[in-house]
Design a protein around this motif. Structure first.
Motif, short mmCIF file in Angstrom:
data_model
loop_
_atom_site.label_atom_id
_atom_site.label_comp_id
_atom_site.label_asym_id
_atom_site.label_seq_id
_atom_site.Cartn_x
_atom_site.Cartn_y
_atom_site.Cartn_z
N ALA A 45 26.50 56.35 38.27
CA ALA A 45 27.95 56.35 38.13
C ALA A 45 28.55 55.08 38.74
N ALA A 46 28.03 54.67 39.89
CA ALA A 46 28.51 53.42 40.50
C ALA A 46 28.20 52.23 39.61
N GLY A 47 27.04 52.23 38.96
CA GLY A 47 26.68 51.15 38.05
C GLY A 47 27.56 51.12 36.82
N VAL A 48 27.89 52.29 36.28
CA VAL A 48 28.77 52.35 35.12
C VAL A 48 30.17 51.88 35.50
N TYR A 49 30.65 52.28 36.66
CA TYR A 49 31.96 51.82 37.13
C TYR A 49 31.96 50.31 37.35
N ALA A 50 30.89 49.79 37.95
CA ALA A 50 30.78 48.35 38.18
C ALA A 50 30.74 47.60 36.85
N ALA A 51 30.01 48.12 35.88
CA ALA A 51 29.95 47.48 34.57
C ALA A 51 31.32 47.47 33.92
N TRP A 52 32.04 48.55 34.04
CA TRP A 52 33.38 48.63 33.46
C TRP A 52 34.32 47.61 34.11
N SER A 53 34.35 47.57 35.44
CA SER A 53 35.32 46.71 36.10
C SER A 53 34.87 45.25 36.21
N LEU A 54 33.56 44.99 36.29
CA LEU A 54 33.10 43.62 36.48
C LEU A 54 32.70 42.92 35.19
N LEU A 55 32.40 43.67 34.14
CA LEU A 55 31.95 43.03 32.91
C LEU A 55 32.92 43.27 31.75
N TYR A 56 33.31 44.51 31.55
CA TYR A 56 34.10 44.85 30.37
C TYR A 56 35.57 44.45 30.51
N THR A 57 36.19 44.79 31.62
CA THR A 57 37.63 44.52 31.80
C THR A 57 37.90 43.35 32.74
N PHE A 58 36.91 42.54 33.03
CA PHE A 58 37.05 41.45 34.00
C PHE A 58 37.97 40.35 33.46
N THR A 59 38.93 39.96 34.28
CA THR A 59 39.76 38.79 34.00
C THR A 59 39.70 37.91 35.25
N PRO A 60 39.21 36.69 35.12
CA PRO A 60 39.06 35.85 36.31
C PRO A 60 40.42 35.51 36.93
N GLY A 61 40.44 35.50 38.24
CA GLY A 61 41.66 35.14 38.95
C GLY A 61 41.83 33.64 39.02
N THR A 62 42.97 33.23 39.44
CA THR A 62 43.21 31.80 39.59
C THR A 62 42.52 31.30 40.85
N PRO A 63 42.10 30.02 40.88
CA PRO A 63 41.39 29.51 42.06
C PRO A 63 42.18 29.62 43.36
N GLY A 64 43.50 29.58 43.31
CA GLY A 64 44.30 29.66 44.53
C GLY A 64 44.74 31.07 44.88
N ASP A 65 44.20 32.07 44.21
CA ASP A 65 44.60 33.45 44.43
C ASP A 65 44.05 33.95 45.77
N THR A 66 44.91 34.09 46.77
CA THR A 66 44.49 34.56 48.09
C THR A 66 45.19 35.86 48.44
N GLU A 67 45.54 36.63 47.45
CA GLU A 67 46.29 37.86 47.67
C GLU A 67 45.52 38.85 48.52
N ASN A 68 44.22 38.96 48.32
CA ASN A 68 43.43 39.99 49.01
C ASN A 68 42.63 39.44 50.18
#
Length: 69
Positions: A45-68
């Motif tokens: 389940a953790a792998g499926v969630y990781a695949a969903w969030s890191l591969l399928y719906t991934f949108t790269p952030g901007t290089p200066g994004d320091t929000e988190n």
């Protein structure tokens, strides 16, 4: 704070995202084979969630994004 923050700069390279997904799914398969179905379901389940969030719906952030940080 998210369980897995895809906007973190660590996850920018594709190979890191693929490794995280592969390790989770591989460990889940290992747990199923070794006779521990609870841990197998958990890691799969953790792998499926990781695949969903890191591969399928991934949108790269901007290089200066320091929000988190």
């Amino acid at each position: 704070m998210n369980f897995l923050d895809p906007r973190h700069p660590f996850f920018r390279p594709l190979w890191r995202r693929v490794v995280v997904v592969a390790v989770c799914l591989g460990w889940g398969l290992f747990e199923f084979v070794s006779g521990a179905p609870f841990w197998g379901i958990l890691f799969t389940a953790a792998g499926v969630y990781a695949a969903w969030s890191l591969l399928y719906t991934f949108t790269p952030g901007t290089p200066g994004d320091t929000e988190n940080e």
